[in-house]
Write an enzyme that holds these catalytic residues in place. Sequence first.
Site, short mmCIF file in Angstrom:
data_model
loop_
_atom_site.label_atom_id
_atom_site.label_comp_id
_atom_site.label_asym_id
_atom_site.label_seq_id
_atom_site.Cartn_x
_atom_site.Cartn_y
_atom_site.Cartn_z
N GLU A 90 0.76 -1.20 0.07
CA GLU A 90 -0.07 0.01 0.02
C GLU A 90 1.01 1.09 -0.16
O GLU A 90 1.48 1.57 0.92
CB GLU A 90 -0.99 -0.09 1.27
N GLU A 97 15.56 -6.87 -2.99
CA GLU A 97 16.30 -8.00 -3.35
C GLU A 97 15.69 -8.92 -4.16
O GLU A 97 14.25 -9.24 -4.11
CB GLU A 97 16.66 -8.89 -2.03
#
Length: 319
Positions: free
Chosen positions: A105, A171
């Site tokens: 969000e 990552e």
Amino acid sequence: MTKHTLLFVSLLLLSVFLVGSSMAATKNVTTDNVPITRDNVLNWVKNDTRRFLNAIVRVGDLNRTVEFYKECFGMQLLSQKDFPENNYSKAIVGFGPQESHFVLELIYIYGVDKYEVGTAWGHFGIAAEDIYPIVEKVRQLGGVVTKEPGTIEGGAQVYAFVEDPNGYSFELLQRGPTPDPLCQIMLQVTDLDRAASFYEKALGMTILLKYDSPQDQFAIAMVGYGSDQTQTTVIELKHNYNVTEYTAGNAYVQAALGTDDVYKSAAAVAQELGGKIVRPPGPNPKTNTTMTSFLDPDGRKTVLVDNEDYLREIKNSGQ
């Protein structure tokens, strides 16, 4: 444990129980007529129906961030709304519907174009079958590649690190198909054993992996709901040797987890060493969604949300 500590814990558990009992008429909450004790709530937590719901972050340019996540990572824009009366906008993005996927969000506050990420929050993880084109797309669209794709010496996992235009680190993990590509939150902790124990006992997570690297001066623990860290969303807890403090920043806000009983979940957090309830369990006045929020032993905020209420709120929001 001292008499004062025992008294404090007993009063806190009693207050959680009384709040839950008082709300039972409006939110169908029960305690199965069993008194809330340390042992039974910890055992209950292990069998609760839980999953990662969302993480909230603040961004300086909402539309640019949404487009970056779509173009680079392949996320979908699930909803976007403007709230001019409250001076903010939000967008929800992810790799599938909120009903079944962990999502982000994104919050844009009018007039604020930059936030401090801080050092306490580390990164999000995204799994993909081929991360090389993602890295190139990030480079093309104004992101930063902080580690080119490759492996650790002697390892097989191909990974890379990139940053979005807001400074959030991701990552990228090259692996086979996974139910939810948004697969990881990394948090820096000052005491790995304490943090891992808290997430295991208070939140019912499984410790999936522990790894210590004295040569690199860090240790990690992977915790989550499931038995295979490549097939479930996880929290990576990382302890850097000799680091005793991290900066919180104001960019990363919180993560949310689903639960079948917010009141029992709050009771479990309340009696575990290091957990601190900051919002007592009960309905949100605006949405009537039953929830509670707490700080973990390192001060990171997490929200526990009633599973049924969460699905109802999504439906009512028109997504």
